[in-house]
Design a protein around this motif. Structure first.
Motif, PDB file in Angstrom:
ATOM      1  N   THR A  79       0.856  -1.177   0.000  1.00 24.77           N
ATOM      2  CA  THR A  79       0.000   0.000   0.000  1.00 24.77           C
ATOM      3  C   THR A  79       0.891   1.225   0.000  1.00 24.77           C
ATOM      4  N   VAL A  80       0.580   2.148  -0.907  1.00 26.54           N
ATOM      5  CA  VAL A  80       1.408   3.324  -1.122  1.00 26.54           C
ATOM      6  C   VAL A  80       0.568   4.588  -0.994  1.00 26.54           C
ATOM      7  N   ARG A  87      -3.134   3.861  -2.554  1.00 23.82           N
ATOM      8  CA  ARG A  87      -3.409   2.813  -3.527  1.00 23.82           C
ATOM      9  C   ARG A  87      -2.727   1.535  -3.060  1.00 23.82           C
ATOM     10  N   SER A  88      -3.343   0.391  -3.339  1.00 22.33           N
ATOM     11  CA  SER A  88      -2.727  -0.896  -3.008  1.00 22.33           C
ATOM     12  C   SER A  88      -2.405  -1.648  -4.293  1.00 22.33           C
ATOM     13  N   PHE A  89      -1.227  -2.285  -4.289  1.00 23.16           N
ATOM     14  CA  PHE A  89      -0.803  -3.142  -5.387  1.00 23.16           C
ATOM     15  C   PHE A  89      -0.687  -4.558  -4.845  1.00 23.16           C
ATOM     16  N   GLY A 104      -5.381  -1.926  -6.745  1.00 19.26           N
ATOM     17  CA  GLY A 104      -6.610  -1.414  -6.175  1.00 19.26           C
ATOM     18  C   GLY A 104      -6.851  -0.014  -6.714  1.00 19.26           C
ATOM     19  N   TYR A 105      -8.075   0.434  -6.626  1.00 16.98           N
ATOM     20  CA  TYR A 105      -8.392   1.775  -7.092  1.00 16.98           C
ATOM     21  C   TYR A 105      -7.938   2.797  -6.062  1.00 16.98           C
ATOM     22  N   PHE A 106      -7.989   4.067  -6.411  1.00 20.64           N
ATOM     23  CA  PHE A 106      -7.510   5.137  -5.536  1.00 20.64           C
ATOM     24  C   PHE A 106      -8.439   5.320  -4.344  1.00 20.64           C
ATOM     25  N   GLY A 107      -7.854   5.488  -3.150  1.00 21.12           N
ATOM     26  CA  GLY A 107      -8.627   5.715  -1.943  1.00 21.12           C
ATOM     27  C   GLY A 107      -8.141   6.951  -1.215  1.00 21.12           C
ATOM     28  N   ASN A 108      -8.986   7.475  -0.349  1.00 20.53           N
ATOM     29  CA  ASN A 108      -8.624   8.657   0.432  1.00 20.53           C
ATOM     30  C   ASN A 108      -7.861   8.309   1.696  1.00 20.53           C
ATOM     31  N   THR A 109      -7.949   7.028   2.119  1.00 19.49           N
ATOM     32  CA  THR A 109      -7.236   6.573   3.314  1.00 19.49           C
ATOM     33  C   THR A 109      -6.574   5.228   3.008  1.00 19.49           C
ATOM     34  N   ALA A 113      -7.948   2.117   0.491  1.00 18.18           N
ATOM     35  CA  ALA A 113      -7.139   1.521  -0.572  1.00 18.18           C
ATOM     36  C   ALA A 113      -7.088   0.004  -0.444  1.00 18.18           C
ATOM     37  N   LYS A 114      -7.105  -0.497   0.767  1.00 21.26           N
ATOM     38  CA  LYS A 114      -7.053  -1.944   0.981  1.00 21.26           C
ATOM     39  C   LYS A 114      -8.405  -2.608   0.753  1.00 21.26           C
ATOM     40  N   GLN A 115      -9.497  -1.847   0.829  1.00 16.89           N
ATOM     41  CA  GLN A 115     -10.826  -2.415   0.710  1.00 16.89           C
ATOM     42  C   GLN A 115     -11.425  -2.316  -0.690  1.00 16.89           C
ATOM     43  N   LEU A 116     -10.910  -1.418  -1.517  1.00 16.77           N
ATOM     44  CA  LEU A 116     -11.494  -1.192  -2.830  1.00 16.77           C
ATOM     45  C   LEU A 116     -11.242  -2.371  -3.766  1.00 16.77           C
TER      46      LEU A 116
END
Length: 127
Positions: A79-80, A87-89, A104-109, A113-116
């Protein structure tokens, strides 16, 4: 009234921090260090796609700082964070120079990022 508020708070807590199986959020993912095999420059169809380094990922001329590295079975999740997004790879090894990657798609937290949902798996290679 007080018991109703306590019950509501407990239900919200359970919805946020447990999954369908009743376990804790993300309990199967364990923190780990960055595997040496993942470090380096990666290509998709012979076109540069990303660089993975000790503390950052470079992709699309954008620097992402690594905030967590986790492993579940044979899969790694990195997660970066950029200046304003997370974002998570996800990676699985095929050989020392070939991995499958999903994003993973872009997240605000970091949690978001880990849940998308994530993309389809793509084959990446080192040259």
């Amino acid at each position: 009234m007080f018991l109703s508020i306590v019950a509501l708070a407990f239900n919200v807590y359970c919805d946020l921090f447990t999954n369908e199986k009743g376990g804790s959020y993300d309990s199967e993912w364990k923190k780990t260090s960055l595997p040496g095999k993942l470090k380096g420059e990666w290509y998709i169809n012979d076109v540069y796609y990303m660089g993975i380094f000790s503390s950052k990922v470079i992709m699309d001329n954008r620097e992402w700082i690594i905030v967590s590295i986790e492993k579940k079975d044979d899969e790694y999740r990195i997660t970066v964070k950029s200046s304003y997004q997370y974002r998570s790879f996800y990676f699985t090894y095929l050989t020392d120079t070939t991995v499958e990657k999903a994003e993973g798609y872009f997240g605000n937290t970091e949690y978001d990022a880990k849940q998308l949902d994530r993309s389809e798996w793509s084959l990446m290679t080192k040259e």
